[in-house]
Each structure stands twice: as structure tokens, then as C-alpha cells.
Design a protein around this motif. Structure first.
Motif: not given
Length: 820
Positions: A578-590
Motif C-alpha cells: 500500500d506504499g511507504g518509505v524506502l530508505t538507502i543510507n551509506a555512512v562511514e563507520l570505524i
């Protein structure tokens, strides 16, 4: 040791020892028979001179049945001698004694032969057939031999023949019926079985005492009363007690005790069989009839109880065996009642449906485990069975406890009792893996078909790209090229390179080939994946992406990283119908030394944390741990093979990263992927050599390709490098040209896929004409030929199309130099 083990004495031993044992056995038979004769003579009714019971007949028959038939003649001879001697001691003449002995010897011989034929050696009388055989032989065989036996007292004492015959038949019959079962049943088992408790022993003693005491009371205190005869049947409760609690041998012993008491009192003149005017022989006949009825009733009752007990034991054993088979089988067993509620399932059924205990399903309707699409079909199966239809097997999907969907084939049959259906039982065979394998096979076949198509497209498309990129590269060398034209050419070159990469990704996707890890810009991968996904994800799904640093690079394979994003985003889209939010994130992690256990298997260092989240229905916690298992899926057949997340997991592991998932039912799911960061930036891909000088030469080159544009491009490249070029578009023409003047060429460059003759055959033919001739094999795409295969057939090198001027020039120069 049981008496029945005495026949074991016939085993092979030294002659002396064997003789002593046989002699001891014969002496035992003789002594027992002689004592029985003397006891029988105690029950003689005068003036007829016949015993009212003749125990020797039972001893003789038992002795025969305890031994092999080979010893019967010796036993019968002993019986004859002892019988004769006993009768003479009883006051009979020699001839009378011989007549009695002859009849008494023929009787067990005939009865023993019949029982041996029908029941075998050593019957234990624990079934009614053996008791019936004993009773029948006691009547029939004794009746025949009594014809000879009754003639003796008739001739010697003038007794009535038929009166004597009746007493003889009943007396010997009682001896057979009472004595033979006692000896056989007690001889074949220990007198005191090890498992018998002292309570059971005491109980047997009480019964034995009662069987002697009750008739003693009847004869002494009830003989003068009316109908005292019927009081004798007070003994039957004791017989029933013995039959229910003990085996036939105890019943036989009790009957023997009862018989001795009744006959002794009858001989002594006690009368409970009618008026006092009855003669002795009439009282004796009544007693014999009473004892016959009592004995037969007791033996048959004991046999019936034993048969029923044995039947119950067999049924319990069969049930235990059946339960063992059902519990140990890999097929799921179920039994439902007429309401459709589970009454029994086995462990395989529980494992198949994900339940831990039977109590979770017993009493619940079978629709609990049916998917919605198959509930009506399952009801139709049950209704069909009720109507008498035959439904040998079928196939359904099932709903497991954790919400996952499985598949099974089934067989089900109605269970009837007294002609009425009381339920339905059947077996399930799990076909989930088979279904998934079939789906995976179909998927693999689709990919194979795409791969075959992609291979054909790649060859032609790469040839076109070779023309576009090659001519673009040549145009860069035009001195009159303006800035505007250079910009346009750079755009054409960038589009051509992108098209080349798309072809490579398609080929790698359809073949899942291994590729070396190299620095990849994660922002570019995300953007490329989103371009592909935009066309398939509906507008109701809001796609949001965030990359903290657009220059972040990871070690991996670009096409496989794109595949990861496509799989995860496709799953997220399906979780939001029924629809929604698709999120794609990329961050640096140590990750440091004191990192959390969430990614505990990764070494310390710098990583790119890639997350893909959705606001869909979420994943139930009971199946969260299984989502990366191959072929695991909660979707219907045809909606997924269960391999998507398994492939994602495999690619991440191969990239030396980690993947995890967190999900809340009704709120959504987020996949977390950690990939090691690359220490360097990706190398820019360009076909313009700006720093390295192109190697040149003046050698003669034969160029062969069926594409005219490719031939023109190759000629221009080679001529700009200084070579003398002979270009041909027909491989057969090129072969004839080479055959006529093989020394006029220093190098051959040929395409692989051409009409009339392919490049592989052309290479072999040229080398057959001039061994050592340097040849470069070129192709837009081929499954059959690689750099290694080209060198195996004799080619100096192998070039894939499209290629840049730098690689082309170096390969040509290297091939000529190596041949010199």
C-alpha cells in the motif's frame, strides 16, 4: 530343571553316559506309570473291577508327547510291562492283565499319533484348538481301544460289555484329560517361575486348598440335602479365578485335585447324585460325567483366557510396533476425528509444522495448519471420503507455527469402526524443498535463457560499441577539433563506456562469475541501482537516499553490489503493497577493538555502513533467523524461490563484510551491511591515452573481420601506428591469400565469429601452413574462447571488444615481438 528338558539327554555323549541317562529316563517313566496304576486301582468299583479314573493313560500319553517318535516303541514296551505287572499285583490273572495291558498300550499310541499330527510335540494347551484335540482323541481313541479293553472283564468276570465299555472310556478319558495337561504344562516350565512373586504363590496355594476343601464340605455336609449335586458347581468360581489369574497348568492341577476328592468320596459311598437307591456304578457314572464336564470347562476356560491374553499382548505389541514405526518415520502422520480435529500426530508432523508438543494441536481443527487457498480444497477431500470416493493422494500447502508456508504431498483414508467412519488418518511427505528446487530450476533456466540471449546481444552490441568508441577515440586526434566538439565526443565516449559496463554486468549477472574485488564508489552504485529500480517501484513508494561522503569507496564487485541493492529494495517494495518509505543510507563507520558484538566477526578498521529500510509489515521474530537460509520463503509458489537473500548474504560474505537485520512487525525492516572501505579511489576509465606513448611498427598485418566498419576502424588504427595493412572481410578469401603468400605477413588479426569459417578454425589452418605465425584472436563475446583457450589453439593473444587504442597497440607490438 523342568521335566520337559529331559529329552535333551539324547544329545551325543560318550556311550556309557548316554546309556545311563536313557536308563534313568526309562526307569522314571516306569516308576511313574506303576505308581499311577496303583493309584488307579484305588478307585476300582466293585463288583465291575474297573477303575473310575485311570491316571496311567494320561501319563503314557504325556511320556510319548515329551519324546521324539523314535523312542515311542521303547516307551510303549515299558507301559505294557508295567501295566501287566501292576494288574497282576491287583489280583488279576496273567491273561486278564495282558489283555488290560494291550488295550492300555494301544490307547496312548493311537492318541499320541493323532495329537502329534495335529498339534506337534509338547502342546501347552494355551489355545482352544489343542484342548479340543486332546478331548477329541480322549473320546475317539479311547472309545476304539476300549472295545478291546471291555472284552477282557466281560469274558473274565461276566460283566456287561457296554456298561464296562462306558466306564472304561470315561475313566481313561478322564485320566487323559486330567493327567496329560498337568504333566505337559508343568514339565515344560520351571515349577516356580523366577518372575512369580510370593503373593502369587500364596494365591495359588489358597486355590489348591479350596479345590480340595470345597468338595470335601459338599460330600460331608451337603450329601443328604436336596439338590446337593448342583452344589458341586460351586467349584466353578474357583476355576474362573484360576483361569483369569494363572496359566492352564494351574487350572489342570486344581482339576486333578478336585477329581481325586470327588472320586474318592464316591468310591467310599458318599452320594450326592440322587436318591440312595442308585447302584455304585450309577453313582460312579454320574461322578465321571460331572468330572468330565468340569474338566473340559476348566481347560477350555483357561485356554480361552490365554488366547485372549495372547491376543491382547499381540495387539499391544503391534500397537507399540506401529507407534514406533509411525514415530520413527520421516513422513508426518495425523489422525483427525469426524469434526476435523486432530486426535494424534507424530513427531515428524510436529517438526514439519514447527510445533514442539502434541498438546499444541490436539483437539484443534485441521484448518489451523492450512493456508487460506487450500482450506476449501481440504474440506472437499474430507467430504469426498465421507461420500465413499477414493482419494489416493494429493498436494497442499501448509501454514507452519512460525507463519512460514511449506508444501507437502499427502495420502488420507477413512478409519471405520463397526461400519461407521470415526475419523481420517494419513501421511504427509514434505515437498517444500522440492518445490523450491523446481522454482530455483525455473529461475535458473530463465537466467540461462537470458544469458544465452545476452551472449548473442553482447557480441553484436560490443561490435557496435567498438565502432562507436574506436572512432570517437580517433576523432580526439583531429587537430581541428574544437572545444564544443570535444565535449560532445566526451559525452559519446562516456555513454559508450557505460553501455559497455551494462553489457558486462548483464553477462556477470546471468553467469554469476567470480570477479576480483576492486575499489568501487558506493554512491555511484546506489545511483545506478536507483535508476534501474525507478521503473519497477510504484509511485506510492517514496525512495529516499543519503550518502554522507560521495567519494566513499568499498572493496567489491560493482555488478554484485548493484545486485544486492536490487534484491533488498525489491523485497522492501513487496513488503509495502500500500506504499511507504524506502530508505538507502551509506555512512562511514570505524570499528575499534572494543566494538559491539553486533559485527563481532569483522576485524577493526574503516567500513561503509550501508542500510536499506522500509516501513512495511515487518518480519515475525520466529522466522527472522531463517531469512538467509537457501530456499526459505513465506511466499506462494511462483512468487519467489527463496534464493534472493541467500545470494545477498553470499555476496556480502565474499566481499569480507557482514549483514544483519532488525525488524518490528507492523513497523518495518532495516538491513545493515558493513563493507570494508578501500584505501584508494577507483581508477577513471577512459579510452584516451594521455601519458603513455603508443608503440608503433612497420610490419605487414593481415586483418580479417566480417564487419566492414570494424575492418575500416582496424585499418585506421594500424596505419596510424605505422603498419602495412591488408584488410579482408571474407575468412576464406583471407585464407587463400595467406596460403598463396604466407611469408608476406608478419601478423594476423582475426575475428572469432564469422560466416563460412570461424576464427578458431582459421587460426588452426594458418598455423598448419606456417607454424609459429603470430595471430591475435578478437571477439565481442564468446562462451567458448577465452585468453587461455586462444593460447591453447596457438594464438599469440586474445582481445575483447571494445578495446582502447593503448591496449590494441601494446597487444599488436607484443605479439610481433614475441614471434621474432
Amino acid at each position: 530343571m523342568p521335566l520337559g528338558e529331559l529329552p535333551a539327554l539324547t544329545e551325543k555323549t560318550p556311550n556309557t553316559r548316554r546309556f545311563l541317562k536313557e536308563a534313568a529316563w526309562s526307569a522314571l517313566i516306569a516308576a511313574a506309570y506303576f505308581i499311577a496304576v496303583r493309584i488307579g486301582l484305588l478307585f476300582v468299583a466293585r463288583p465291575e473291577g474297573l477303575a473310575s479314573i485311570w491316571p496311567p493313560s494320561g501319563i503314557a500319553l504325556a511320556a510319548l508327547l515329551l519324546n521324539d517318535k523314535s523312542k515311542w516303541l521303547r516307551i510303549l514296551l515299558i507301559i505294557f510291562i508295567v501295566n501287566t505287572f501292576g494288574n497282576m499285583l491287583g489280583g488279576n490273572t496273567l491273561w486278564v492283565s495282558l489283555g488290560f495291558a494291550l488295550a492300555n498300550s494301544l490307547e496312548p499310541a493311537l492318541a499320541g499319533a493323532v495329537i502329534l499330527r495335529l498339534c506337534g510335540l509338547r502342546p501347552n494347551f494355551e489355545n482352544t484348538f489343542q484342548v479340543l484335540c486332546l478331548c477329541t482323541t480322549a473320546i475317539v481313541c479311547n472309545g476304539l481301544t476300549a472295545l478291546a479293553g471291555a472284552a477282557v472283564p466281560s469274558l473274565a468276570f461276566g460283566s456287561g460289555f457296554w456298561d464296562t465299555w462306558k466306564i472304561w472310556v470315561i475313566a481313561d478319558g478322564l485320566g487323559t484329560i486330567l493327567i496329560t495337561p498337568v504333566i505337559l504344562t508343568w514339565a515344560l516350565q520351571p515349577i516356580m517361575p523366577p518372575q512369580m512373586s510370593w503373593i502369587r504363590s500364596a494365591e495359588g496355594g489358597i486355590l489348591l486348598f479350596a479345590m480340595g476343601f470345597v468338595p470335601w464340605i459338599i460330600f460331608h455336609y451337603l450329601s443328604a440335602t436336596d439338590h446337593a449335586f448342583f452344589k458341586v458347581y460351586l467349584i466353578f468360581p474357583l476355576l474362573i479365578w484360576a483361569a483369569l489369574r494363572f496359566k492352564p497348568r494351574v487350572v489342570a492341577a486344581l482339576l486333578l485335585m478336585f477329581t481325586m476328592v470327588v472320586l474318592w468320596h464316591t468310591i467310599q459311598g458318599c452320594n450326592i447324585f440322587g436318591s440312595t437307591g442308585l447302584k455304585m456304578k450309577e453313582n460312579l457314572l454320574s461322578a465321571q460325567i460331572l468330572l468330565s464336564v468340569t474338566s473340559l470347562s476348566g481347560l477350555f476356560l483357561a485356554a480361552i483366557v490365554c488366547e485372549r491374553r495372547q491376543l491382547q499382548t499381540t495387539l499391544m505389541e503391534n500397537e507399540r510396533r506401529f507407534r514406533g514405526i509411525v514415530e520413527d518415520t520421516e513422513a508426518g502422520y495425523f489422525f483427525i476425528d469426524t469434526r476435523g480435529c486432530f486426535q494424534e500426530v507424530n513427531q515428524a508432523w510436529l517438526n514439519m509444522h514447527g510445533y514442539d508438543r502434541k498438546e499444541e494441536v490436539i483437539g484443534r481443527h485441521f484448518s489451523l495448519t492450512q493456508t487460506q487457498v487450500d482450506v476449501q480444497a481440504a474440506h472437499a477431500v474430507i467430504d469426498g471420503l465421507r461420500a465413499g470416493k477414493s482419494i489416493p493422494k494429493g498436494e497442499f500447502s501448509r501454514r507452519c507455527k512460525d507463519g512460514s508456508v511449506g508444501y507437502h504431498s499427502f495420502t488420507v483414508t477413512p478409519v471405520e469402526k463397526e461400519g461407521k467412519i470415526i475419523g481420517f488418518e494419513g501421511f504427509l511427505i514434505d515437498t517444500t524443498e522440492q518445490k523450491n528446487l523446481e522454482a530455483h530450476l525455473r529461475q535458473a533456466q530463465k537466467i540461462q535463457a537470458i544469458g544465452t540471449l545476452a551472449g548473442g546481444i553482447a557480441h553484436d552490441f560490443n561490435n557496435i560499441l567498438s565502432i562507436i568508441l574506436g572512432n570517437t577515440e580517433l576523432a580526439f586526434d583531429d587537430p581541428a577539433l574544437g572545444n564544443s566538439s570535444r565535449f560532445n565526443l566526451e559525452e559519446i565516449q562516456a555513454a559508450g563506456l557505460r553501455a559497455r559496463d551494462i553489457v558486462r554486468q548483464l553477462l556477470h549477472f546471468t553467469r554469476m562469475t567470480d570477479r576480483s574485488l576492486k575499489p568501487i564508489n558506493i554512491h555511484a552504485v546506489i545511483m545506478d541501482a536507483l535508476k534501474i529500480l525507478r521503473a519497477s517501484i510504484p509511485a506510492g513508494v517514496d525512495i529516499r537516499s543519503h550518502v554522507t561522503d560521495e567519494t566513499m569507496t568499498v572493496l567489491g564487485d560493482e555488478s554484485q553490489l548493484t545486485q544486492i541493492l536490487i534484491h533488498l529494495c525489491t523485497n522492501a517494495n513487496q513488503a509495502m503493497p500500500d506504499g511507504g518509505v524506502l530508505t538507502i543510507n551509506a555512512v562511514e563507520l570505524i570499528l575499534g577493538e572494543n566494538r559491539s558484538n553486533h559485527h563481532g566477526e569483522l576485524p577493526p578498521g574503516r567500513y561503509v555502513h550501508l542500510s536499506v529500510g522500509d516501513t512495511g509489515h515487518g518480519i515475525p521474530p520466529e522466522i527472522l533467523e531463517r531469512i538467509f537460509d537457501p530456499y526459505f520463503t513465506t511466499r506462494k509458489v511462483g512468487e519467489g524461490s527463496g534464493m534472493g537473500l541467500a545470494i545477498v548474504h553470499a555476496i556480502v560474505m565474499k566481499s569480507k563484510g557482514s549483514i544483519s537485520v532488525e525488524s518490528t512487525v507492523g513497523q518495518g525492516t532495516i538491513f545493515h551491511i558493513l563493507l570494508p572501505m578501500a584505501a584508494t579511489q577507483p581508477l577513471p576509465e577512459t579510452m584516451v591515452a594521455e601519458q603513455k606513448e603508443l608503440p608503433k611498427g612497420r610490419e605487414r598485418v593481415l586483418l580479417v573481420d566480417d564487419e566492414v566498419a570494424i575492418v575500416k576502424l582496424g585499418r585506421q588504427r594500424l596505419e596510424r601506428l605505422g603498419y602495412q595493412v591488408t584488410a579482408v572481410t571474407d575468412p576464406l578469401q583471407a585464407l587463400e591469400l595467406f596460403r598463396s603468400t604466407p611469408m608476406d605477413f608478419d601478423l594476423v588479426i582475426t575475428d572469432l565469429t564469422m560466416p563460412k569459417m570461424n576464427g578458431e578454425d582459421l587460426v588452426k589452418t594458418i598455423l598448419a601452413i606456417r607454424p609459429g605465425m603470430p595471430i591475435i584472436l578478437c571477439s565481442g563475446f564468446s562462451d567458448r574462447v577465452s585468453k587461455e583457450r586462444a593460447r591453447e589453439i596457438g594464438a599469440a593473444d586474445y582481445l575483447e571488444k571494445p578495446n582502447d587504442m593503448q591496449l590494441f597497440a601494446e597487444t599488436v607490438r607484443k605479439a610481433i615481438a614475441n614471434a621474432e
